[in-house]
Design a protein around this motif. Sequence first.
Motif, mmCIF file in Angstrom:
data_model
loop_
_atom_site.group_PDB
_atom_site.id
_atom_site.type_symbol
_atom_site.label_atom_id
_atom_site.label_comp_id
_atom_site.label_asym_id
_atom_site.label_seq_id
_atom_site.Cartn_x
_atom_site.Cartn_y
_atom_site.Cartn_z
ATOM 1 N N GLN A 147 -28.173 -36.130 35.716
ATOM 2 C CA GLN A 147 -28.298 -35.649 34.332
ATOM 3 C C GLN A 147 -29.683 -35.987 33.792
ATOM 4 O O GLN A 147 -30.326 -35.171 33.154
ATOM 5 C CB GLN A 147 -27.265 -36.349 33.434
ATOM 6 N N TYR A 148 -30.095 -37.227 34.037
ATOM 7 C CA TYR A 148 -31.383 -37.661 33.493
ATOM 8 C C TYR A 148 -32.518 -36.837 34.074
ATOM 9 O O TYR A 148 -33.409 -36.378 33.346
ATOM 10 C CB TYR A 148 -31.618 -39.157 33.771
ATOM 11 N N LEU A 149 -32.480 -36.643 35.388
ATOM 12 C CA LEU A 149 -33.569 -35.902 36.026
ATOM 13 C C LEU A 149 -33.603 -34.451 35.535
ATOM 14 O O LEU A 149 -34.681 -33.889 35.296
ATOM 15 C CB LEU A 149 -33.437 -35.952 37.550
ATOM 16 N N ALA A 150 -32.413 -33.875 35.357
ATOM 17 C CA ALA A 150 -32.364 -32.496 34.855
ATOM 18 C C ALA A 150 -32.999 -32.437 33.469
ATOM 19 O O ALA A 150 -33.745 -31.522 33.140
ATOM 20 C CB ALA A 150 -30.924 -32.012 34.813
ATOM 21 N N ARG A 151 -32.706 -33.466 32.644
ATOM 22 C CA ARG A 151 -33.272 -33.536 31.295
ATOM 23 C C ARG A 151 -34.770 -33.824 31.337
ATOM 24 O O ARG A 151 -35.555 -33.140 30.696
ATOM 25 C CB ARG A 151 -32.612 -34.674 30.527
ATOM 26 N N ALA A 152 -35.114 -34.859 32.077
ATOM 27 C CA ALA A 152 -36.505 -35.320 32.067
ATOM 28 C C ALA A 152 -37.447 -34.188 32.441
ATOM 29 O O ALA A 152 -38.509 -34.024 31.839
ATOM 30 C CB ALA A 152 -36.671 -36.480 33.036
ATOM 31 N N THR A 153 -37.026 -33.385 33.399
ATOM 32 C CA THR A 153 -37.912 -32.294 33.807
ATOM 33 C C THR A 153 -38.008 -31.247 32.709
ATOM 34 O O THR A 153 -39.030 -30.618 32.536
ATOM 35 C CB THR A 153 -37.421 -31.648 35.111
ATOM 36 N N SER A 154 -36.913 -31.109 31.919
ATOM 37 C CA SER A 154 -36.989 -30.120 30.835
ATOM 38 C C SER A 154 -37.860 -30.646 29.694
ATOM 39 O O SER A 154 -38.442 -29.877 28.941
ATOM 40 C CB SER A 154 -35.594 -29.731 30.342
ATOM 41 N N ARG A 156 -40.640 -31.916 29.936
ATOM 42 C CA ARG A 156 -42.049 -31.593 30.195
ATOM 43 C C ARG A 156 -42.474 -30.368 29.420
ATOM 44 O O ARG A 156 -43.623 -30.154 29.178
ATOM 45 C CB ARG A 156 -42.279 -31.398 31.701
ATOM 46 N N LYS A 157 -41.488 -29.571 28.984
ATOM 47 C CA LYS A 157 -41.828 -28.386 28.216
ATOM 48 C C LYS A 157 -41.307 -28.486 26.781
ATOM 49 O O LYS A 157 -42.043 -28.336 25.828
ATOM 50 C CB LYS A 157 -41.220 -27.160 28.889
ATOM 51 N N THR A 158 -40.017 -28.780 26.660
ATOM 52 C CA THR A 158 -39.400 -28.767 25.340
ATOM 53 C C THR A 158 -38.732 -30.100 25.026
ATOM 54 O O THR A 158 -37.555 -30.276 25.289
ATOM 55 C CB THR A 158 -38.312 -27.672 25.269
ATOM 56 N N PRO A 159 -39.489 -31.042 24.471
ATOM 57 C CA PRO A 159 -38.863 -32.319 24.150
ATOM 58 C C PRO A 159 -37.767 -32.152 23.087
ATOM 59 O O PRO A 159 -37.917 -31.379 22.168
ATOM 60 C CB PRO A 159 -40.020 -33.164 23.617
ATOM 61 N N GLN A 160 -36.694 -32.838 23.285
ATOM 62 C CA GLN A 160 -35.591 -32.738 22.332
ATOM 63 C C GLN A 160 -35.284 -34.141 21.822
ATOM 64 O O GLN A 160 -35.582 -35.115 22.474
ATOM 65 C CB GLN A 160 -34.340 -32.237 23.042
ATOM 66 N N ASP A 161 -34.616 -34.198 20.691
ATOM 67 C CA ASP A 161 -34.332 -35.532 20.166
ATOM 68 C C ASP A 161 -32.944 -35.622 19.526
ATOM 69 O O ASP A 161 -32.732 -36.341 18.585
ATOM 70 C CB ASP A 161 -35.420 -35.914 19.160
ATOM 71 N N ALA A 162 -32.045 -34.850 20.056
ATOM 72 C CA ALA A 162 -30.714 -34.850 19.437
ATOM 73 C C ALA A 162 -29.863 -35.999 19.966
ATOM 74 O O ALA A 162 -29.996 -36.390 21.110
ATOM 75 C CB ALA A 162 -30.026 -33.534 19.738
ATOM 76 N N GLU A 163 -29.021 -36.504 19.124
ATOM 77 C CA GLU A 163 -28.098 -37.572 19.535
ATOM 78 C C GLU A 163 -26.862 -36.908 20.132
ATOM 79 O O GLU A 163 -25.801 -36.853 19.545
ATOM 80 C CB GLU A 163 -27.725 -38.412 18.310
ATOM 81 N N GLU A 164 -27.056 -36.363 21.330
ATOM 82 C CA GLU A 164 -25.942 -35.611 21.916
ATOM 83 C C GLU A 164 -25.447 -36.329 23.161
ATOM 84 O O GLU A 164 -26.140 -36.370 24.169
ATOM 85 C CB GLU A 164 -26.450 -34.226 22.293
ATOM 86 N N LEU A 177 -30.301 -26.591 29.131
ATOM 87 C CA LEU A 177 -30.707 -26.632 30.533
ATOM 88 C C LEU A 177 -30.803 -25.231 31.116
ATOM 89 O O LEU A 177 -30.058 -24.341 30.756
ATOM 90 C CB LEU A 177 -29.682 -27.429 31.362
ATOM 91 N N GLY A 178 -31.713 -25.084 32.075
ATOM 92 C CA GLY A 178 -31.856 -23.798 32.733
ATOM 93 C C GLY A 178 -30.695 -23.553 33.673
ATOM 94 O O GLY A 178 -29.937 -24.460 34.000
ATOM 95 N N LYS A 179 -30.547 -22.305 34.090
ATOM 96 C CA LYS A 179 -29.450 -21.915 34.986
ATOM 97 C C LYS A 179 -29.421 -22.759 36.255
ATOM 98 O O LYS A 179 -28.373 -23.146 36.739
ATOM 99 C CB LYS A 179 -29.628 -20.444 35.382
ATOM 100 N N LEU A 180 -30.605 -23.037 36.764
ATOM 101 C CA LEU A 180 -30.679 -23.748 38.034
ATOM 102 C C LEU A 180 -30.208 -25.188 37.905
ATOM 103 O O LEU A 180 -29.402 -25.670 38.706
ATOM 104 C CB LEU A 180 -32.117 -23.711 38.544
ATOM 105 N N GLU A 181 -30.708 -25.873 36.854
ATOM 106 C CA GLU A 181 -30.276 -27.246 36.616
ATOM 107 C C GLU A 181 -28.770 -27.285 36.424
ATOM 108 O O GLU A 181 -28.073 -28.169 36.902
ATOM 109 C CB GLU A 181 -30.951 -27.846 35.366
ATOM 110 N N GLU A 182 -28.267 -26.261 35.702
ATOM 111 C CA GLU A 182 -26.840 -26.178 35.434
ATOM 112 C C GLU A 182 -26.067 -26.080 36.757
ATOM 113 O O GLU A 182 -25.077 -26.760 36.965
ATOM 114 C CB GLU A 182 -26.581 -24.943 34.587
ATOM 115 N N ARG A 183 -26.555 -25.233 37.631
ATOM 116 C CA ARG A 183 -25.893 -25.074 38.934
ATOM 117 C C ARG A 183 -25.903 -26.371 39.727
ATOM 118 O O ARG A 183 -24.914 -26.730 40.357
ATOM 119 C CB ARG A 183 -26.613 -24.006 39.761
#
Length: 593
Positions: A147-154, A156-164, A177-183
Amino acid sequence: MRRGGGTRKERLLRAKLKKKMQDEENAPNGAASVTFEDILQMSDLSEQSLLENLRRRYEHELIYTYVGSILIAINPYKQLDSAYSERKMTEYYGKAMGMLPPHVFALADHAYTQLIQGGALDPANQSIIISGESGSGKTETTKIIMQYLARATSYRKTPQDAEEPLDATSGTVSRALGKLEERVLESNPLLESFGNAKTLRNDNSSRFGKFIEIQFDHHGKIVGAQILNFLLEKTRIVSQSLGERNYHIFYQLLAGADNTLRERLQLQTPYDYEYLRKSECFNIHSCDDAKEFATTKHCMTTIGITEERQGLVFELLAAVLHLGNLQFGMENDTCVAVGDDSANGIKLVASLLKVSEDALMQALLTRQLYVGGKVIVQQQNSEQVRDKRDALAKSIYSSLFLWLVSELNRTISRTQDKWGFIGVLDIYGFEKFEWNTFEQLCINYANEKLQRHFNQHMLEVEQNDYAKEGIDWKHIDFEDNQECLDLIESKVNGKPGIFISLDDNWRLKGEEANKKFVSNLHSCFGRVSSAHSSSKNKWYVHPKVDADLHFGIRHYAGEVIYDASGFNDKNNETLNDDMKELIRQSKSDWLRG
Ligand SMILES: Nc1ncnc2c1ncn2[C@@H]1O[C@H](COP(=O)(O)OP(=O)(O)OP(=O)(O)O)[C@@H](O)[C@H]1O
Ligand SMILES: [Mg+2]
């Protein structure tokens, strides 16, 4: 789990500073103020004080602690509200190790930073090894890292800051997350449905090992993942210990199939199937199998398994269940199918496997032997027929599992776009039950190997480095388990160890082979003499009772006594020619393939 970050001297200095700050920060918190984030900061390294430090931290929900380059994680057995929130991820993103309290995010981030540190030059590929007893949290930790790696790579483009909060257990992912990360993330629930089961130690125990290689392109973006799987526990498909379950997917199918599917596959309840009812365990507390079935189907769809293919998968699962209900008995020296519903059962299994009823019965009831260029058809007794039935069920299911992994790899692996990878190893944990058999030996052997790796790379290398860097470091003696490994996997003083001895007896049949195997072990490694209780080999245990079929090993994590019944058959397991011929006759291209 490994971490790094600068030289060890720097790390120690940073840790000391960190500790001071932490003490100040935690002062109102009572006990937390006297705990150590890194065990290497402690002056008293006795087992008792190490455990006390971990216990105190655990009481304050501080489940992570470093030991130099290793991260210890203690299973909290409850959802820690903010521990894995997206805000927490952003906090850890891009921070050097040791700047924040110990966390698996820090470890994952460090692996990522190391991987991409050289820019577009050669990647510094990383591997995170997760080890621990069954139920200690390896699989959950693997998912958190993914999960972290999928997020961390995202980021690099769109930092998010939600308490989710991210639900690592269900593999739920946010829409960002992109389709690929989701898969990639959705491969987890799917693998767990087919490869995990409830055991006495863990309601969601992995019954296979996996090494997931998360693939990155040269921009540091996830491009896919490759799964390498190890040894699925096949025995579970036909029998389980009391209080355990078969693989989750069977219960999911029976609970979640809609009426059309239920009718087509003639599905009943788990109580109606031999392969499910003998262990007398049908439900898992707080787990809704019907809901999980919907998740499994959703994941199958996400990774591109068509509805039609899904139907074929369910047909095979139903074939396994119905196969287990075929009963056999002897009538006038001939084995026949017995039971009120045997005719319907045979018809149903044959139709699900897309073979003729005659072919199915012939494959089960007879054995073709090739002697002197001639084919001899040998009738089987009811026990042999039951073994053939179980072998067919195990083979169908394990082939299905392998197909699923290859299908996952086909859709999520992007070897051609891969620049580098971060690998995560998650295998079945050390097991010690009341009754331990061949599967436990294989699982514990794998864990013993991992322990050796830890000893070698963590302690030996670490100690050498400290000595080289002139750091004042008390030498720690640790128990080297190489001799225990030798006993299992190779020869000891020219005498064949456990696996070699087992292979040596492969020609013998049934329990005779197993008894011979155990008696060989006893004479090579067992009691010095009947007057002595100690063994010739310090890692070997010669039991006082039932010694004709039992032997024991002093593993790094405890002594385990194994029952060698069935060892030889399991070691030699191959699907015999009659069964292979049966599958070849199937009208299903997919099954034949
Ligand atoms: N970080 C965590 N947060 C909350 N719950 C956790 C966490 N880690 C583990 N658990 C709980 O512990 C259970 C067992 O964890 P997990 O399945 O990861 O063990 P394992 O080490 O993979 O065991 P096995 O070797 O049997 O596969 C999980 O189902 C979950 O309920
Ligand atoms: Mg697991």
